[in-house]
Design an enzyme around this catalytic site. Structure first.
Site, PDB file in Angstrom:
ATOM      1  N   ASN A  88       0.865  -1.184   0.000  1.00 12.26           N
ATOM      2  CA  ASN A  88       0.000   0.000   0.000  1.00 12.26           C
ATOM      3  C   ASN A  88       0.900   1.232   0.000  1.00 12.26           C
ATOM      4  O   ASN A  88       1.491   1.585   1.014  1.00 12.26           O
ATOM      5  CB  ASN A  88      -0.909  -0.029   1.242  1.00 12.26           C
ATOM      6  CG  ASN A  88      -1.825   1.179   1.320  1.00 12.26           C
ATOM      7  OD1 ASN A  88      -1.911   1.966   0.377  1.00 12.26           O
ATOM      8  ND2 ASN A  88      -2.500   1.328   2.443  1.00 12.26           N
ATOM      9  N   LYS A 114       0.041   4.219  -0.250  1.00 14.18           N
ATOM     10  CA  LYS A 114      -0.625   5.363   0.379  1.00 14.18           C
ATOM     11  C   LYS A 114      -0.433   6.609  -0.495  1.00 14.18           C
ATOM     12  O   LYS A 114      -0.386   6.489  -1.720  1.00 14.18           O
ATOM     13  CB  LYS A 114      -0.146   5.556   1.822  1.00 14.18           C
ATOM     14  CG  LYS A 114      -0.307   4.260   2.628  1.00 14.18           C
ATOM     15  CD  LYS A 114      -0.111   4.433   4.111  1.00 14.18           C
ATOM     16  CE  LYS A 114      -0.310   3.094   4.809  1.00 14.18           C
ATOM     17  NZ  LYS A 114      -0.173   3.211   6.274  1.00 14.18           N
ATOM     18  N   HIS A 134      -9.483   0.499   4.734  1.00 15.07           N
ATOM     19  CA  HIS A 134      -8.208   0.729   5.423  1.00 15.07           C
ATOM     20  C   HIS A 134      -8.446   1.658   6.613  1.00 15.07           C
ATOM     21  O   HIS A 134      -9.296   2.540   6.562  1.00 15.07           O
ATOM     22  CB  HIS A 134      -7.187   1.338   4.466  1.00 15.07           C
ATOM     23  CG  HIS A 134      -5.800   1.359   5.053  1.00 15.07           C
ATOM     24  ND1 HIS A 134      -5.391   2.357   5.908  1.00 15.07           N
ATOM     25  CD2 HIS A 134      -4.769   0.496   4.946  1.00 15.07           C
ATOM     26  CE1 HIS A 134      -4.144   2.097   6.297  1.00 15.07           C
ATOM     27  NE2 HIS A 134      -3.744   0.979   5.725  1.00 15.07           N
ATOM     28  N   GLU A 168      -7.001   4.148   7.698  1.00 18.54           N
ATOM     29  CA  GLU A 168      -6.907   5.581   7.417  1.00 18.54           C
ATOM     30  C   GLU A 168      -8.187   6.084   6.745  1.00 18.54           C
ATOM     31  O   GLU A 168      -8.610   7.218   6.970  1.00 18.54           O
ATOM     32  CB  GLU A 168      -5.661   5.880   6.573  1.00 18.54           C
ATOM     33  CG  GLU A 168      -4.392   5.742   7.412  1.00 18.54           C
ATOM     34  CD  GLU A 168      -3.176   5.287   6.637  1.00 18.54           C
ATOM     35  OE1 GLU A 168      -3.148   5.428   5.398  1.00 18.54           O
ATOM     36  OE2 GLU A 168      -2.242   4.768   7.275  1.00 18.54           O
ATOM     37  N   GLU A 217      -5.230  -5.513  10.314  1.00 20.01           N
ATOM     38  CA  GLU A 217      -4.233  -4.490  10.593  1.00 20.01           C
ATOM     39  C   GLU A 217      -4.535  -3.820  11.930  1.00 20.01           C
ATOM     40  O   GLU A 217      -5.402  -2.936  11.993  1.00 20.01           O
ATOM     41  CB  GLU A 217      -4.249  -3.417   9.494  1.00 20.01           C
ATOM     42  CG  GLU A 217      -3.855  -3.926   8.129  1.00 20.01           C
ATOM     43  CD  GLU A 217      -3.405  -2.773   7.239  1.00 20.01           C
ATOM     44  OE1 GLU A 217      -2.221  -2.738   6.893  1.00 20.01           O
ATOM     45  OE2 GLU A 217      -4.226  -1.904   6.921  1.00 20.01           O
ATOM     46  N   GLY A 252       2.399   2.095  10.867  1.00 14.44           N
ATOM     47  CA  GLY A 252       3.259   3.270  10.767  1.00 14.44           C
ATOM     48  C   GLY A 252       3.886   3.700  12.071  1.00 14.44           C
ATOM     49  O   GLY A 252       4.513   4.747  12.151  1.00 14.44           O
ATOM     50  N   SER A 300       3.315  -2.297  10.152  1.00 12.60           N
ATOM     51  CA  SER A 300       4.774  -2.188  10.292  1.00 12.60           C
ATOM     52  C   SER A 300       5.505  -3.486   9.955  1.00 12.60           C
ATOM     53  O   SER A 300       6.430  -3.889  10.659  1.00 12.60           O
ATOM     54  CB  SER A 300       5.147  -1.691  11.696  1.00 12.60           C
ATOM     55  OG  SER A 300       4.590  -0.409  11.936  1.00 12.60           O
TER      56      SER A 300
END
Length: 248
Positions: free
Chosen positions: A11, A13, A95, A97, A165, A171, A211
């Site tokens: 991904n 992003k 996701h 985010e 996730e 991150g 991560s």
């Protein structure tokens, strides 16, 4: 062997430009990638066409989100029909985010999943708990509720990859331990068995994101219910190759 083909998604992003995408594509195209691993790169929508034109055909491309209808007055959105028109076969939906930065609800994500699948895209459907939810001991409750909204909108599980996730690991440099990942993946498979079917529970790929690096991928990949990865920052670096080859 489970018979589940190992799946590694990258991904990107909101990162990259034409120069860096071309460099990354060259690196991946010339690398020796495990042929038993399915590889998909999630490019920003403005570069879907470009990424597809630069990557070898054995590497698929994914959009990072899409909308729930084919066309219309939805400024800024893209549809599965447009994604497919660019030669792209996958989309990442739900996701964290999209959920937590852009406020997408479980219900909206479910509607997007249904529309993407109806239009022939493969879906990488993301679920995962936040740190306060894990600390409160409600990880299972949260991920089962998210999974139910996805499952209720799936007819053909052959086109779906579930990505677990933990939000606290995305991150942040914190990775769930291989045991923590395996525990949730196992519980998810049990949920699928009870709520969808045993056949789907055994065949659906549940991948881990949060991560993942060249250093952590091998031990994570050795867990029996971890069927691959959704990789963030490391997917923009040459170490993505080590992650793709984690099972080699």
């Amino acid at each position: 062997m489970t018979g589940r083909k190992f799946f590694v998604g990258g991904n990107w992003k909101m990162n990259g430009d034409k120069k860096s995408i071309e460099e990354l594509a060259n690196t991946l195209n010339n690398a020796k990638l495990n042929p038993d691993t399915e590889v998909v790169c999630g490019a920003p929508s403005i570069y879907l066409d470009y990424a597809r034109s630069k990557l070898n055909p054995n590497i698929d491309v994914a959009a990072q989100t899409c909308y729930k209808v084919a066309k219309g007055a939805f400024t800024g959105e893209i549809s599965p029909a447009m994604i497919k028109d660019c030669g792209v076969k996958w989309v990442i939906l739900g996701h964290s985010e999209r959920r937590h930065v852009f406020g997408e609800s479980d219900e909206l994500i479910g509607q997007k999943v249904a529309h993407a699948l109806e239009n022939g895209l493969g879906v990488i459907a993301c679920i995962g708990e936040k740190l306060d939810e894990r600390e409160a001991g409600i990880t299972e409750k949260v991920v089962f509720a998210q999974t139910k909204f996805i499952a209720d909108n799936v007819k053909d599980w052959g086109k779906v990859v579930l990505a677990y996730e933990p939000v606290w690991a995305i991150g942040t440099g914190k990775t769930a331990s291989p045991q923590q990942a395996q525990e949730v993946h196992d519980k998810l498979r049990q949920w699928m068995k009870a709520n969808v079917s045993e056949a789907v529970a055994n065949s659906v790929r549940i991948i881990y994101g949060g991560s993942v690096t060249g250093g952590t991928c091998k031990e994570l990949a050795s867990q029996k219910d971890v069927d691959g990865f959704l990789v963030g920052g490391a997917s923009l670096k040459p170490e993505f190759i080590d992650i793709i080859n984690a099972k080699a």
